[in-house]
Design an enzyme around this catalytic site. Structure first.
Site, PDB file in Angstrom:
ATOM      1  N   TYR A 272     -14.813   5.402  -4.610  1.00  0.00           N
ATOM      2  CA  TYR A 272     -15.067   6.699  -3.974  1.00  0.00           C
ATOM      3  C   TYR A 272     -16.063   7.550  -4.764  1.00  0.00           C
ATOM      4  CZ  TYR A 272     -11.527   5.487  -0.610  1.00  0.00           C
ATOM      5  OH  TYR A 272     -10.844   4.843   0.396  1.00  0.00           O
TER       6      TYR A 272
ATOM      7  N   GLU B  41      -4.383  -0.495  -5.539  1.00  0.00           N
ATOM      8  CA  GLU B  41      -4.564   0.585  -6.521  1.00  0.00           C
ATOM      9  C   GLU B  41      -3.347   0.834  -7.406  1.00  0.00           C
ATOM     10  OE1 GLU B  41      -6.024   4.050  -4.407  1.00  0.00           O
ATOM     11  OE2 GLU B  41      -7.950   3.075  -4.027  1.00  0.00           O
TER      12      GLU B  41
ATOM     13  N   HIS C 299       0.873  -1.174   0.000  1.00  0.00           N
ATOM     14  CA  HIS C 299       0.000   0.000   0.000  1.00  0.00           C
ATOM     15  C   HIS C 299       0.915   1.229   0.000  1.00  0.00           C
ATOM     16  CE1 HIS C 299      -4.315   1.402   1.037  1.00  0.00           C
ATOM     17  NE2 HIS C 299      -3.629   2.491   0.714  1.00  0.00           N
TER      18      HIS C 299
HETATM   19  C1  FCB Z   1      -7.389   5.558  -1.627  1.00  0.00           C
HETATM   20  C2  FCB Z   1      -6.185   5.000  -0.899  1.00  0.00           C
HETATM   21  C3  FCB Z   1      -6.282   5.127   0.604  1.00  0.00           C
HETATM   22  C4  FCB Z   1      -6.892   6.440   1.029  1.00  0.00           C
HETATM   23  C5  FCB Z   1      -8.173   6.739   0.280  1.00  0.00           C
HETATM   24  C6  FCB Z   1      -8.850   8.012   0.671  1.00  0.00           C
HETATM   25  O1  FCB Z   1      -7.055   5.836  -2.936  1.00  0.00           O
HETATM   26  O2  FCB Z   1      -6.017   3.633  -1.210  1.00  0.00           O
HETATM   27  O3  FCB Z   1      -4.995   4.905   1.143  1.00  0.00           O
HETATM   28  O4  FCB Z   1      -5.970   7.444   0.923  1.00  0.00           O
HETATM   29  O5  FCB Z   1      -7.914   6.741  -1.101  1.00  0.00           O
END
Ligand code: FCB
Length: 459
Positions: free
Chosen positions: A310, A182, A137
Protein backbone atom coordinates in the site's frame (compact mmCIF):
# COMPACT_ATOMS: atom_id res chain seq x y z
CA UNK A 1 9.32 9.34 -8.32
CA UNK A 2 10.03 8.26 -11.84
CA UNK A 3 6.49 7.76 -13.06
CA UNK A 4 6.07 9.38 -16.41
CA UNK A 5 3.02 11.50 -17.13
CA UNK A 6 1.74 12.33 -20.55
CA UNK A 7 -0.54 15.15 -21.55
CA UNK A 8 -3.93 14.09 -22.87
CA UNK A 9 -7.16 15.92 -23.54
CA UNK A 10 -8.21 15.12 -19.98
CA UNK A 11 -5.09 16.69 -18.53
CA UNK A 12 -2.02 14.99 -17.18
CA UNK A 13 -2.43 11.23 -17.29
CA UNK A 14 0.06 8.72 -15.99
CA UNK A 15 1.54 6.55 -18.71
CA UNK A 16 0.35 3.04 -18.00
CA UNK A 17 1.83 -0.09 -19.52
CA UNK A 18 -0.24 -2.28 -21.80
CA UNK A 19 -1.33 -5.76 -20.91
CA UNK A 20 0.80 -7.01 -23.78
CA UNK A 21 3.89 -5.68 -21.99
CA UNK A 22 3.45 -8.50 -19.46
CA UNK A 23 3.72 -12.26 -19.98
CA UNK A 24 0.65 -13.83 -21.55
CA UNK A 25 0.16 -16.07 -18.52
CA UNK A 26 0.46 -13.16 -16.07
CA UNK A 27 -2.40 -13.27 -13.57
CA UNK A 28 -4.71 -10.31 -13.42
CA UNK A 29 -6.99 -10.51 -10.46
CA UNK A 30 -8.84 -8.74 -7.73
CA UNK A 31 -8.86 -9.68 -4.06
CA UNK A 32 -11.47 -9.81 -1.32
CA UNK A 33 -11.81 -11.40 2.10
CA UNK A 34 -14.64 -13.31 3.74
CA UNK A 35 -15.57 -11.10 6.69
CA UNK A 36 -15.31 -7.95 4.60
CA UNK A 37 -17.83 -9.00 1.94
CA UNK A 38 -19.84 -12.12 2.77
CA UNK A 39 -22.34 -11.00 5.40
CA UNK A 40 -24.77 -13.88 6.17
CA UNK A 41 -23.21 -13.97 9.61
CA UNK A 42 -25.70 -16.41 11.04
CA UNK A 43 -26.49 -18.50 8.01
CA UNK A 44 -25.82 -22.22 7.44
CA UNK A 45 -24.17 -22.81 10.78
CA UNK A 46 -21.58 -20.05 10.71
CA UNK A 47 -20.39 -19.38 14.26
CA UNK A 48 -19.29 -16.10 15.84
CA UNK A 49 -15.89 -14.76 14.85
CA UNK A 50 -13.59 -12.39 16.74
CA UNK A 51 -14.67 -9.67 14.32
CA UNK A 52 -18.37 -10.14 15.14
CA UNK A 53 -17.49 -9.82 18.82
CA UNK A 54 -15.14 -6.86 18.29
CA UNK A 55 -17.63 -5.03 16.09
CA UNK A 56 -20.34 -5.52 18.72
CA UNK A 57 -18.12 -3.79 21.30
CA UNK A 58 -19.04 -0.09 21.46
CA UNK A 59 -16.41 2.28 20.13
CA UNK A 60 -14.35 -0.26 18.18
CA UNK A 61 -15.69 0.42 14.67
CA UNK A 62 -15.78 4.05 13.55
CA UNK A 63 -19.31 3.98 12.16
CA UNK A 64 -20.57 1.43 14.66
CA UNK A 65 -21.11 -1.12 11.88
CA UNK A 66 -20.17 -4.78 11.46
CA UNK A 67 -19.74 -7.37 8.72
CA UNK A 68 -23.12 -8.95 9.51
CA UNK A 69 -24.50 -8.01 6.08
CA UNK A 70 -21.55 -6.36 4.30
CA UNK A 71 -21.92 -6.86 0.52
CA UNK A 72 -24.17 -9.89 1.03
CA UNK A 73 -21.70 -11.73 -1.17
CA UNK A 74 -22.78 -15.02 0.43
CA UNK A 75 -25.98 -14.71 -1.57
CA UNK A 76 -24.88 -12.44 -4.40
CA UNK A 77 -21.66 -14.20 -5.39
CA UNK A 78 -22.84 -15.21 -8.88
CA UNK A 79 -23.30 -11.55 -9.77
CA UNK A 80 -19.95 -10.62 -8.21
CA UNK A 81 -18.11 -13.33 -10.09
CA UNK A 82 -19.87 -12.25 -13.30
CA UNK A 83 -18.46 -8.78 -12.71
CA UNK A 84 -14.97 -10.24 -12.26
CA UNK A 85 -15.30 -12.20 -15.50
CA UNK A 86 -16.71 -9.20 -17.40
CA UNK A 87 -13.78 -7.07 -16.27
CA UNK A 88 -11.55 -9.62 -17.94
CA UNK A 89 -9.88 -10.95 -14.80
CA UNK A 90 -8.27 -14.36 -15.02
CA UNK A 91 -7.82 -14.87 -11.27
CA UNK A 92 -9.71 -14.09 -8.09
CA UNK A 93 -8.39 -14.06 -4.54
CA UNK A 94 -10.89 -14.77 -1.76
CA UNK A 95 -10.71 -16.13 1.76
CA UNK A 96 -12.32 -18.98 3.61
CA UNK A 97 -14.31 -17.94 6.69
CA UNK A 98 -13.10 -20.31 9.39
CA UNK A 99 -16.35 -19.71 11.35
CA UNK A 100 -18.27 -21.32 8.49
CA UNK A 101 -16.10 -24.45 8.69
CA UNK A 102 -15.56 -24.64 12.43
CA UNK A 103 -17.12 -27.66 14.07
CA UNK A 104 -16.09 -26.96 17.66
CA UNK A 105 -13.05 -28.47 19.36
CA UNK A 106 -12.75 -32.05 18.20
CA UNK A 107 -15.92 -31.65 16.11
CA UNK A 108 -16.45 -32.36 12.44
CA UNK A 109 -16.24 -29.48 9.94
CA UNK A 110 -19.57 -27.93 9.00
CA UNK A 111 -20.54 -29.44 5.62
CA UNK A 112 -22.69 -26.42 4.71
CA UNK A 113 -19.67 -24.12 5.02
CA UNK A 114 -17.63 -26.39 2.78
CA UNK A 115 -20.55 -26.59 0.33
CA UNK A 116 -20.61 -22.82 0.04
CA UNK A 117 -16.95 -22.60 -0.92
CA UNK A 118 -17.36 -25.47 -3.34
CA UNK A 119 -20.16 -23.59 -5.09
CA UNK A 120 -18.10 -20.41 -5.07
CA UNK A 121 -15.03 -22.11 -6.51
CA UNK A 122 -17.08 -23.89 -9.17
CA UNK A 123 -18.50 -20.48 -10.03
CA UNK A 124 -14.99 -19.11 -10.50
CA UNK A 125 -13.88 -22.02 -12.66
CA UNK A 126 -16.99 -21.69 -14.81
CA UNK A 127 -16.07 -18.04 -15.44
CA UNK A 128 -12.40 -18.57 -16.19
CA UNK A 129 -11.23 -17.14 -12.88
CA UNK A 130 -8.33 -19.03 -11.31
CA UNK A 131 -9.20 -19.41 -7.63
CA UNK A 132 -6.65 -18.19 -5.09
CA UNK A 133 -7.87 -19.21 -1.65
CA UNK A 134 -6.61 -17.60 1.55
CA UNK A 135 -7.09 -19.84 4.58
CA UNK A 136 -6.92 -17.08 7.18
CA UNK A 137 -7.89 -13.48 6.62
CA UNK A 138 -8.48 -12.52 10.26
CA UNK A 139 -11.86 -14.05 11.11
CA UNK A 140 -10.92 -16.46 13.90
CA UNK A 141 -13.84 -18.33 15.52
CA UNK A 142 -14.59 -16.61 18.82
CA UNK A 143 -14.70 -20.03 20.51
CA UNK A 144 -11.00 -20.40 19.77
CA UNK A 145 -10.31 -16.90 21.05
CA UNK A 146 -12.04 -17.90 24.27
CA UNK A 147 -9.38 -20.60 24.62
CA UNK A 148 -6.52 -18.15 24.09
CA UNK A 149 -6.75 -17.44 20.36
CA UNK A 150 -3.48 -17.20 18.47
CA UNK A 151 -1.61 -16.80 21.74
CA UNK A 152 -2.43 -20.45 22.46
CA UNK A 153 -0.42 -23.10 20.68
CA UNK A 154 -3.55 -25.25 20.32
CA UNK A 155 -4.84 -22.73 17.75
CA UNK A 156 -2.00 -23.78 15.45
CA UNK A 157 -3.31 -27.36 15.50
CA UNK A 158 -6.88 -26.15 15.01
CA UNK A 159 -5.73 -24.16 11.95
CA UNK A 160 -3.99 -27.19 10.47
CA UNK A 161 -7.17 -29.24 10.98
CA UNK A 162 -9.24 -26.59 9.24
CA UNK A 163 -6.70 -26.32 6.41
CA UNK A 164 -6.81 -30.10 6.06
CA UNK A 165 -10.63 -30.19 5.90
CA UNK A 166 -10.82 -27.34 3.39
CA UNK A 167 -8.09 -28.60 1.09
CA UNK A 168 -9.51 -32.14 1.23
CA UNK A 169 -12.80 -30.78 -0.12
CA UNK A 170 -11.48 -28.19 -2.57
CA UNK A 171 -8.05 -29.57 -3.44
CA UNK A 172 -9.26 -31.14 -6.67
CA UNK A 173 -10.17 -27.69 -8.04
CA UNK A 174 -8.12 -25.08 -6.17
CA UNK A 175 -4.40 -25.30 -6.77
CA UNK A 176 -3.33 -21.96 -5.26
CA UNK A 177 -3.40 -21.54 -1.50
CA UNK A 178 -2.36 -18.66 0.71
CA UNK A 179 -2.06 -19.86 4.28
CA UNK A 180 -2.12 -16.56 6.18
CA UNK A 181 -2.87 -12.97 5.25
CA UNK A 182 -0.54 -10.38 6.79
CA UNK A 183 0.75 -12.04 9.98
CA UNK A 184 2.18 -8.66 11.10
CA UNK A 185 -1.34 -7.20 11.21
CA UNK A 186 -2.83 -10.21 13.02
CA UNK A 187 -0.07 -9.99 15.60
CA UNK A 188 0.69 -6.31 15.99
CA UNK A 189 -2.59 -4.56 15.20
CA UNK A 190 -4.73 -7.23 16.85
CA UNK A 191 -2.55 -7.87 19.93
CA UNK A 192 -0.22 -4.92 20.48
CA UNK A 193 -1.85 -1.82 19.03
CA UNK A 194 -5.23 -3.36 19.81
CA UNK A 195 -7.40 -1.57 17.25
CA UNK A 196 -8.23 -4.75 15.38
CA UNK A 197 -9.90 -7.86 16.83
CA UNK A 198 -9.37 -9.33 19.32
CA UNK A 199 -8.31 -5.94 20.67
CA UNK A 200 -5.47 -7.00 22.94
CA UNK A 201 -2.66 -4.54 23.70
CA UNK A 202 0.35 -6.48 24.92
CA UNK A 203 3.64 -6.65 23.04
CA UNK A 204 4.76 -10.02 24.41
CA UNK A 205 1.43 -11.56 23.41
CA UNK A 206 1.78 -10.02 19.95
CA UNK A 207 5.16 -11.70 19.41
CA UNK A 208 3.84 -15.04 20.61
CA UNK A 209 0.90 -14.63 18.25
CA UNK A 210 3.25 -13.82 15.37
CA UNK A 211 5.17 -17.00 16.14
CA UNK A 212 2.04 -19.13 16.20
CA UNK A 213 0.71 -17.60 12.99
CA UNK A 214 3.99 -18.34 11.21
CA UNK A 215 4.00 -21.83 12.68
CA UNK A 216 0.41 -22.37 11.56
CA UNK A 217 1.52 -21.39 8.05
CA UNK A 218 4.44 -23.84 8.08
CA UNK A 219 2.51 -26.69 9.64
CA UNK A 220 -0.41 -26.34 7.23
CA UNK A 221 1.84 -26.72 4.18
CA UNK A 222 2.23 -30.53 4.41
CA UNK A 223 -1.56 -30.92 4.78
CA UNK A 224 -2.13 -28.71 1.74
CA UNK A 225 0.43 -30.66 -0.30
CA UNK A 226 -1.10 -33.99 0.77
CA UNK A 227 -4.57 -32.95 -0.37
CA UNK A 228 -3.89 -30.82 -3.44
CA UNK A 229 -2.32 -32.40 -6.49
CA UNK A 230 0.39 -30.09 -7.81
CA UNK A 231 -0.35 -27.51 -5.09
CA UNK A 232 1.15 -24.04 -5.20
CA UNK A 233 1.17 -22.68 -1.66
CA UNK A 234 2.57 -19.57 -0.01
CA UNK A 235 1.83 -16.72 2.36
CA UNK A 236 0.87 -13.05 1.89
CA UNK A 237 2.82 -10.45 3.85
CA UNK A 238 2.08 -6.76 4.28
CA UNK A 239 5.32 -4.99 3.51
CA UNK A 240 6.34 -1.35 3.35
CA UNK A 241 9.52 0.12 1.96
CA UNK A 242 11.04 2.15 4.78
CA UNK A 243 12.58 5.62 4.68
CA UNK A 244 14.42 7.45 7.45
CA UNK A 245 12.88 10.75 8.58
CA UNK A 246 16.27 12.43 8.16
CA UNK A 247 19.88 11.64 7.40
CA UNK A 248 20.75 11.57 11.09
CA UNK A 249 22.44 8.49 12.51
CA UNK A 250 19.62 8.25 15.06
CA UNK A 251 16.91 8.06 12.41
CA UNK A 252 18.90 5.51 10.45
CA UNK A 253 19.28 3.40 13.59
CA UNK A 254 15.52 3.72 14.22
CA UNK A 255 14.90 2.58 10.66
CA UNK A 256 17.04 -0.52 11.21
CA UNK A 257 15.11 -1.35 14.39
CA UNK A 258 11.76 -0.89 12.69
CA UNK A 259 12.94 -2.92 9.72
CA UNK A 260 13.79 -5.76 12.10
CA UNK A 261 10.26 -6.07 13.43
CA UNK A 262 8.26 -5.01 10.39
CA UNK A 263 10.09 -6.89 7.69
CA UNK A 264 12.87 -9.28 8.80
CA UNK A 265 10.93 -10.73 11.77
CA UNK A 266 8.62 -12.40 9.24
CA UNK A 267 10.78 -12.93 6.19
CA UNK A 268 13.89 -14.24 7.96
CA UNK A 269 12.17 -17.22 9.64
CA UNK A 270 10.13 -18.02 6.52
CA UNK A 271 13.34 -18.36 4.54
CA UNK A 272 15.27 -20.38 7.11
CA UNK A 273 17.23 -17.69 8.92
CA UNK A 274 15.39 -17.74 12.24
CA UNK A 275 14.38 -14.55 14.02
CA UNK A 276 16.81 -11.66 13.39
CA UNK A 277 19.31 -11.47 16.22
CA UNK A 278 19.38 -7.69 16.51
CA UNK A 279 15.60 -7.64 16.93
CA UNK A 280 15.64 -10.56 19.37
CA UNK A 281 18.07 -8.58 21.53
CA UNK A 282 15.85 -5.50 21.36
CA UNK A 283 12.63 -7.28 22.31
CA UNK A 284 14.34 -9.07 25.20
CA UNK A 285 11.86 -10.80 27.50
CA UNK A 286 9.01 -10.24 25.04
CA UNK A 287 10.56 -12.83 22.68
CA UNK A 288 8.20 -15.72 21.93
CA UNK A 289 8.42 -19.22 23.36
CA UNK A 290 9.82 -21.35 20.55
CA UNK A 291 9.75 -25.13 20.76
CA UNK A 292 12.20 -27.53 19.16
CA UNK A 293 11.36 -27.96 15.48
CA UNK A 294 9.31 -24.78 15.17
CA UNK A 295 11.81 -22.84 13.10
CA UNK A 296 12.23 -25.77 10.70
CA UNK A 297 8.44 -26.03 10.35
CA UNK A 298 8.12 -22.30 9.62
CA UNK A 299 10.82 -22.53 6.97
CA UNK A 300 9.01 -25.27 5.00
CA UNK A 301 9.47 -24.57 1.28
CA UNK A 302 6.80 -22.45 -0.42
CA UNK A 303 5.98 -22.00 -4.10
CA UNK A 304 5.54 -18.23 -4.11
CA UNK A 305 5.41 -15.18 -1.90
CA UNK A 306 2.43 -12.84 -1.85
CA UNK A 307 3.24 -9.18 -1.28
CA UNK A 308 0.53 -6.77 -0.16
CA UNK A 309 1.68 -3.25 -0.90
CA UNK A 310 0.00 0.00 0.00
CA UNK A 311 2.60 2.62 0.99
CA UNK A 312 6.10 3.34 2.30
CA UNK A 313 6.68 4.24 5.92
CA UNK A 314 8.91 7.08 7.11
CA UNK A 315 10.38 6.38 10.53
CA UNK A 316 12.07 8.55 13.13
CA UNK A 317 13.96 7.88 16.30
CA UNK A 318 11.55 8.41 19.20
CA UNK A 319 12.97 7.31 22.56
CA UNK A 320 10.30 5.68 24.73
CA UNK A 321 7.81 5.44 21.86
CA UNK A 322 6.56 1.90 21.34
CA UNK A 323 8.63 -1.17 22.10
CA UNK A 324 11.52 -0.10 19.87
CA UNK A 325 11.67 3.69 20.32
CA UNK A 326 10.47 4.34 16.79
CA UNK A 327 7.75 6.59 15.45
CA UNK A 328 6.12 6.21 12.02
CA UNK A 329 5.53 9.74 10.75
CA UNK A 330 2.31 11.11 9.32
CA UNK A 331 2.42 11.14 5.56
CA UNK A 332 3.17 14.33 3.64
CA UNK A 333 2.48 15.02 0.00
CA UNK A 334 -0.03 13.08 -2.07
CA UNK A 335 -2.19 10.73 0.00
CA UNK A 336 -5.35 8.67 -0.45
CA UNK A 337 -8.47 9.21 1.67
CA UNK A 338 -6.92 6.85 4.24
CA UNK A 339 -4.08 9.34 4.61
CA UNK A 340 -1.75 6.75 3.07
CA UNK A 341 0.99 8.12 0.82
CA UNK A 342 0.72 7.43 -2.89
CA UNK A 343 4.13 6.08 -3.90
CA UNK A 344 4.07 3.76 -6.90
CA UNK A 345 7.84 3.42 -7.03
CA UNK A 346 7.67 1.94 -3.54
CA UNK A 347 6.07 -1.13 -5.08
CA UNK A 348 8.96 -1.68 -7.47
CA UNK A 349 11.49 -0.99 -4.76
CA UNK A 350 9.85 -3.47 -2.39
CA UNK A 351 9.57 -6.25 -4.96
CA UNK A 352 13.21 -5.76 -5.92
CA UNK A 353 14.32 -5.87 -2.29
CA UNK A 354 12.39 -9.03 -1.40
CA UNK A 355 13.69 -10.75 -4.52
CA UNK A 356 17.27 -9.66 -3.84
CA UNK A 357 17.27 -10.46 -0.10
CA UNK A 358 15.35 -13.76 -0.01
CA UNK A 359 14.95 -15.20 -3.52
CA UNK A 360 11.46 -16.46 -2.62
CA UNK A 361 10.75 -17.62 -6.17
CA UNK A 362 7.70 -16.25 -7.98
CA UNK A 363 6.19 -13.13 -6.47
CA UNK A 364 2.56 -12.08 -6.67
CA UNK A 365 1.18 -8.72 -5.67
CA UNK A 366 -1.68 -10.18 -3.65
CA UNK A 367 -3.10 -6.75 -2.68
CA UNK A 368 -2.64 -3.21 -3.89
CA UNK A 369 -5.21 -0.46 -4.03
CA UNK A 370 -6.48 2.83 -2.74
CA UNK A 371 -9.31 4.38 -0.79
CA UNK A 372 -11.02 7.51 -2.09
CA UNK A 373 -14.24 9.27 -1.10
CA UNK A 374 -16.25 8.07 -4.06
CA UNK A 375 -19.63 9.47 -4.94
CA UNK A 376 -22.19 8.38 -7.48
CA UNK A 377 -23.08 11.03 -10.04
CA UNK A 378 -26.65 11.74 -11.15
CA UNK A 379 -26.10 9.55 -14.20
CA UNK A 380 -24.88 6.65 -12.07
CA UNK A 381 -21.15 6.94 -12.70
CA UNK A 382 -18.34 6.91 -10.16
CA UNK A 383 -15.57 9.16 -11.42
CA UNK A 384 -12.75 7.84 -9.25
CA UNK A 385 -9.92 9.45 -11.14
CA UNK A 386 -7.62 9.14 -8.12
CA UNK A 387 -7.99 5.37 -7.99
CA UNK A 388 -7.67 5.04 -11.75
CA UNK A 389 -4.40 6.98 -11.68
CA UNK A 390 -3.24 4.99 -8.67
CA UNK A 391 -3.81 1.77 -10.59
CA UNK A 392 -2.11 3.04 -13.75
CA UNK A 393 0.93 4.28 -11.88
CA UNK A 394 1.31 1.12 -9.79
CA UNK A 395 1.05 -1.06 -12.88
CA UNK A 396 3.74 1.09 -14.48
CA UNK A 397 5.97 0.55 -11.44
CA UNK A 398 5.17 -3.16 -11.49
CA UNK A 399 6.17 -3.33 -15.13
CA UNK A 400 9.41 -1.56 -14.26
CA UNK A 401 10.20 -4.24 -11.66
CA UNK A 402 9.40 -7.03 -14.11
CA UNK A 403 11.69 -5.43 -16.70
CA UNK A 404 14.49 -5.44 -14.13
CA UNK A 405 14.11 -9.20 -13.79
CA UNK A 406 11.96 -9.49 -10.67
CA UNK A 407 9.86 -12.64 -11.17
CA UNK A 408 6.42 -11.16 -10.53
CA UNK A 409 3.73 -13.39 -12.00
CA UNK A 410 0.47 -11.73 -10.99
CA UNK A 411 -1.33 -8.72 -9.62
CA UNK A 412 -4.51 -8.65 -7.51
CA UNK A 413 -6.17 -5.27 -7.07
CA UNK A 414 -7.59 -4.59 -3.62
CA UNK A 415 -10.50 -4.78 -3.86
CA UNK A 416 -13.11 -6.06 -6.27
CA UNK A 417 -15.88 -4.45 -4.20
CA UNK A 418 -16.23 -1.70 -1.64
CA UNK A 419 -16.47 -3.53 1.66
CA UNK A 420 -16.24 -3.53 5.45
CA UNK A 421 -12.85 -1.91 6.07
CA UNK A 422 -12.24 -3.32 9.56
CA UNK A 423 -12.17 -0.66 12.27
CA UNK A 424 -13.13 1.98 9.68
CA UNK A 425 -16.40 0.18 8.92
CA UNK A 426 -18.05 1.24 5.67
CA UNK A 427 -16.53 4.71 5.71
CA UNK A 428 -13.64 3.65 3.49
CA UNK A 429 -14.15 2.56 -0.09
CA UNK A 430 -11.38 0.52 -1.75
CA UNK A 431 -13.43 -1.18 -4.48
CA UNK A 432 -13.09 -1.09 -8.23
CA UNK A 433 -16.83 -1.64 -7.97
CA UNK A 434 -19.04 0.66 -5.94
CA UNK A 435 -21.49 -0.94 -3.54
CA UNK A 436 -24.60 0.93 -2.44
CA UNK A 437 -25.09 -0.73 0.94
CA UNK A 438 -28.77 0.29 1.17
CA UNK A 439 -29.75 -1.46 -2.07
CA UNK A 440 -26.72 -3.73 -2.64
CA UNK A 441 -26.44 -2.27 -6.12
CA UNK A 442 -23.03 -2.71 -7.74
CA UNK A 443 -21.65 -0.07 -10.13
CA UNK A 444 -18.40 -0.19 -12.03
CA UNK A 445 -16.28 2.81 -11.09
CA UNK A 446 -14.17 4.51 -13.74
CA UNK A 447 -11.14 2.66 -12.33
CA UNK A 448 -12.88 -0.64 -13.09
CA UNK A 449 -13.69 0.56 -16.61
CA UNK A 450 -10.05 1.46 -17.09
CA UNK A 451 -8.85 -1.92 -15.74
CA UNK A 452 -11.33 -3.62 -18.09
CA UNK A 453 -10.03 -1.68 -21.07
CA UNK A 454 -6.45 -2.52 -20.04
CA UNK A 455 -7.29 -6.20 -19.72
CA UNK A 456 -9.19 -6.39 -22.99
CA UNK A 457 -6.72 -4.43 -25.08
CA UNK A 458 -5.55 -6.59 -27.95
CA UNK A 459 -1.82 -7.41 -27.75
C1 FCB B 1 -4.97 -4.91 4.12
C2 FCB B 1 -5.94 -6.03 4.43
C3 FCB B 1 -7.22 -5.95 3.62
C4 FCB B 1 -7.71 -4.53 3.47
C5 FCB B 1 -6.60 -3.60 3.01
C6 FCB B 1 -7.02 -2.18 2.81
O1 FCB B 1 -4.07 -4.77 5.16
O2 FCB B 1 -5.34 -7.28 4.16
O3 FCB B 1 -8.17 -6.81 4.23
O4 FCB B 1 -8.31 -4.11 4.62
O5 FCB B 1 -5.54 -3.65 3.92
Amino acid sequence: MTTIFQATEQGLEPQAPRRADFATDFLWGAATSSYQIEGAAQVDGRVESIWDRFAATPGKIRDGSSGAVACDHYHRWPQDLDIGRDLGLNAYRFSIAWPRIFGGPGGKPNPKGLDFYERLVDGMLARGLQPWATLYHWDLPQALQDRGGWNARATVDAFVEMADAVTRRLGDRVRHWITQNEPWCTAMIGHHEGWHAPGIADFRTALQVAHHVLLAHGKALPAIRANVPDARAGIALSLHPLRPASDSALDHAALARHDGLRYRWFLDPLYGRGYPEDTLRLVGAAAPVVQAGDMEAIAAPTDFLGVNYYFPETVADAPGHGPLGVRVLEARGETTAMGWPVAPQGLAELLQRVHRDYRPGPLYVTENGACYDDTVTADGAVRDLGRKRYLMRHLAALHGAVKKGVPVQGYFAWSLLDNFEWSEGYLRRFGLVHVDYATQQRRLKDSALWYRAFLREPG
